[in-house]
Design a protein around this motif. Sequence first.
Motif, short mmCIF file in Angstrom:
data_model
loop_
_atom_site.label_atom_id
_atom_site.label_comp_id
_atom_site.label_asym_id
_atom_site.label_seq_id
_atom_site.Cartn_x
_atom_site.Cartn_y
_atom_site.Cartn_z
N GLU A 473 0.76 -1.25 -0.06
CA GLU A 473 0.13 0.04 -0.09
C GLU A 473 0.78 1.12 0.07
N PHE A 474 1.88 1.16 0.87
CA PHE A 474 2.76 2.38 0.86
C PHE A 474 3.38 2.55 -0.43
N LEU A 475 4.14 1.37 -1.18
CA LEU A 475 4.75 1.58 -2.28
C LEU A 475 3.99 1.81 -3.44
N GLU A 476 2.66 1.80 -3.51
CA GLU A 476 1.72 2.12 -4.52
C GLU A 476 1.45 3.42 -4.39
N ALA A 477 1.02 3.72 -3.41
CA ALA A 477 0.88 5.18 -3.12
C ALA A 477 1.98 6.17 -3.35
N THR A 505 17.05 1.28 -8.69
CA THR A 505 16.78 0.48 -7.28
C THR A 505 15.60 0.64 -7.18
N LEU A 506 14.77 1.61 -7.20
CA LEU A 506 13.27 1.52 -6.93
C LEU A 506 12.46 0.77 -8.07
N CYS A 507 13.00 0.86 -9.07
CA CYS A 507 12.21 0.10 -9.99
C CYS A 507 12.44 -1.67 -10.16
N GLU A 508 13.79 -1.97 -9.69
CA GLU A 508 14.18 -3.15 -9.59
C GLU A 508 13.39 -4.05 -8.39
N ALA A 509 13.21 -3.07 -7.44
CA ALA A 509 12.28 -3.62 -6.26
C ALA A 509 10.94 -3.50 -6.82
N GLY A 510 10.25 -2.42 -7.21
CA GLY A 510 8.85 -2.42 -7.40
C GLY A 510 8.47 -3.33 -8.46
N ILE A 511 9.30 -3.70 -9.37
CA ILE A 511 8.92 -4.53 -10.50
C ILE A 511 8.61 -5.94 -9.95
N GLN A 512 9.27 -6.32 -8.88
CA GLN A 512 8.75 -7.84 -8.13
C GLN A 512 7.67 -7.85 -7.36
N SER A 513 6.97 -6.47 -7.26
CA SER A 513 5.50 -6.40 -6.79
C SER A 513 4.55 -7.23 -7.28
N ASP A 514 3.94 -7.79 -6.34
CA ASP A 514 2.44 -8.66 -7.11
C ASP A 514 1.38 -7.46 -7.51
N ASN A 515 1.44 -6.29 -7.00
CA ASN A 515 0.40 -5.30 -7.37
C ASN A 515 0.94 -4.77 -8.76
N GLY A 517 -0.74 -2.08 -10.00
CA GLY A 517 -0.30 -0.58 -9.87
C GLY A 517 1.18 -0.06 -9.54
N VAL A 518 1.54 -0.82 -8.72
CA VAL A 518 2.95 -0.72 -8.54
C VAL A 518 3.97 -0.64 -9.47
N ARG A 519 3.57 -1.87 -10.29
CA ARG A 519 4.50 -2.18 -11.47
C ARG A 519 4.42 -1.30 -12.52
N VAL A 520 3.31 -0.83 -12.62
CA VAL A 520 2.73 0.20 -13.94
C VAL A 520 3.48 1.40 -13.50
N ASN A 521 3.51 1.95 -11.90
CA ASN A 521 4.14 3.27 -11.83
C ASN A 521 5.56 3.30 -11.98
N VAL A 522 6.35 2.14 -11.51
CA VAL A 522 7.65 2.16 -11.54
C VAL A 522 8.40 2.21 -13.05
N VAL A 523 7.55 1.45 -13.99
CA VAL A 523 8.09 1.46 -15.46
C VAL A 523 7.69 2.91 -15.99
N SER A 524 6.62 3.68 -15.59
CA SER A 524 6.06 5.13 -16.18
C SER A 524 7.34 5.74 -15.56
N ILE A 525 7.56 5.82 -14.21
CA ILE A 525 8.69 6.56 -13.65
C ILE A 525 10.00 6.54 -14.47
N LEU A 526 10.40 5.31 -14.79
CA LEU A 526 11.60 5.01 -15.71
C LEU A 526 11.37 5.63 -16.97
N GLY A 527 10.40 5.61 -17.65
CA GLY A 527 10.18 6.24 -19.10
C GLY A 527 10.31 7.52 -18.99
N ILE A 528 9.63 8.28 -17.68
CA ILE A 528 9.54 9.61 -17.69
C ILE A 528 11.08 10.37 -17.57
N ALA A 529 11.95 9.45 -16.67
CA ALA A 529 13.28 9.85 -16.34
C ALA A 529 14.01 9.55 -17.61
#
Length: 640
Positions: A473-477, A505-515, A517-529
């Motif tokens: 929940e924290f990571l998704e938010a 580091t964030l994306c490598e951890a986040g992409i392991q999430s079962d959620n 929404g979290v996985r969508v967020n981290v790849v989007s963040i990486l795309g923006i960066a």
Amino acid sequence: MRLAATVPTDDLLQHPSADVREFACASISKVLQQKQTIPAFVQRDVVRCLGPMLLDQRLAVRETAAGALRNLSACGGFDVCDDMVTKDVMTPLVALLKECQAGLEESNESVKETKETNKNYTEDIANEAVNLLWNVCECNSTAVSIFNREGCLALVLQFLKRFHTNVDLAIAVASCLQAVTEDNPDLLSSFDASTHQVLETVMVSSDKTMEHVLLRTLVAGVLWNIKSTLPSGSQASTVNAILKTLSECLAVDAGEVVIRMKEEETERLKTVEDLGTEENGSSLAVNEDEEMEETPKKPTKGKTDVSDLLPSSKQELKQVTALLLAQQTALEIIVNMCCNEEPSDDEWEELSSSDESDAFLENSYEEGGKLMSPLCLSAEVHTALMNHLVPKKILGKTAFPNSAAVDICARSPAWKPLIKKLNMVQYRALTCLHSILLVSDVDCLGGASVLQSLAQHLSQLIFSQPEFSKQTEFLEAVTSALRALLQMMASNNISQCTTPEQLMTLCEAGIQSDNVGVRVNVVSILGIAGSVLSKLEDTVETLKMIGKFLLEVATKDLSLVVAGEALDALFDVFADGKEAERAAEQIKLLSALKEFQPVFRLRMRKEGKGQYSTDQLCVLDNVKLNLRRFIAYLENLERK
């Protein structure tokens, strides 16, 4: 022990003795707090047995029967509430509410109060009945229709007027009204000047207890839901009053309240012990852990956790619980203000693909080049948000809970559940920050330096938690908020403080999430960066790292939604710039995408219709089209 041997039989519910009937209802009420017992009671048709007892001649039987049905509705979920409405619980419930209203209007207090116990039976019955009404209306549309048809609004408003003397009843009414006024146009015509006045009177009351803070916050949510029924001339002032109420709620430091209330509880129990020692020569102190074992009749139910049945001996715990629910509710109301129709985080938004994002940004500018609110935040709401410093107060709630308060809660079994509630306020604040970022521009948030400080703050939140990838929940938010912030900074050419290494580091951890929404967020963040880095010099190695990561996600993630987002991010990163061209060539992006293209198409045919919504499939179709275009673009580059 078999269930049948531990609970009253149906015969006891029909017993001639009112005391026996009351005992039977109370026993059922207690057992129904255990979810595993509910199917057996549903099979025994407990609703048809208890329903008529809502109108029993003995007031105590009415109260215990209503309490049992309330527990059934609260613990049973949607299916049980549907069954309760099908079994016609609403007919005796509405009749009971009408009798409660009539009882409160009578001048003869003996009808509702006994001298021996000084107990107001009518108000207590009404409290159970309104909570039951709230639960079934929250879960069942037929119950809402009956609420509308039977004029229940007028009934419960009479109970709300007693908020000075019975705040628990008023909170139940406000919670019920917040549920039934959401997406219920048929009810709106019932709100007139007199109902507005009742609600506004409650919202601007000055009672200081945390329960009254919760009550005012809930009523603010009701007024927001019915704002279209307000006279046009008073809408701006009411919106301002709503946000003033929410702002005052968020201004309270929950950690300090926890510390203060725990100290007050300790002093109170010590006083009881001293008095007992003086009067009886022996200690009458209550063991806190034993005292707190009693289970409230209404269990935690997300945003509807009121805990209004905690006994008076737990008054301090009750105050803190009310405050935390109030703050969570306030943050949820602000999210609704900002994005009434925003999809949930686990759904892929239609605007996520490159072509649609470009169109979206083009449509977000007025002639003068000023960024308009993409979600059409009204001028009244925007002004009130800023005047009452709401964004600043939301930001304050995104910090981790006060460590001293958490330690206090951890040491007390009864207070330990508050830790989860403290965390939930933080999660809701991060979600709220995400919504504020979506509907605000740089200037109204304080300028580039404020956004850079905010980026540092969010990074600190993420990287101060070594096990953050397990806190879904924290990571998704927090990733939702960071995603919106980085997009705003990129769109306004504001340098980003978060390093590529941190983001990886964030994306490598986040992409392991079962959620998802979290996985969508981290790849989007990486795309923006990556899209920002592609326009800078000497970034080839970093872009290669980002590209390889996104390729692996696109080709291996089990969710087509995440795979599509990863492809979309690749399009953004490698769409322009000499550094991007060199990086794409070195990681053989063209050949990888050409090889993956038929696989993606096949996955869409096989998985799409069975697992994803129509909107998601539309987005995926757009990604498929953009993939073909992007491959053609890379082929043109190769031929040059």
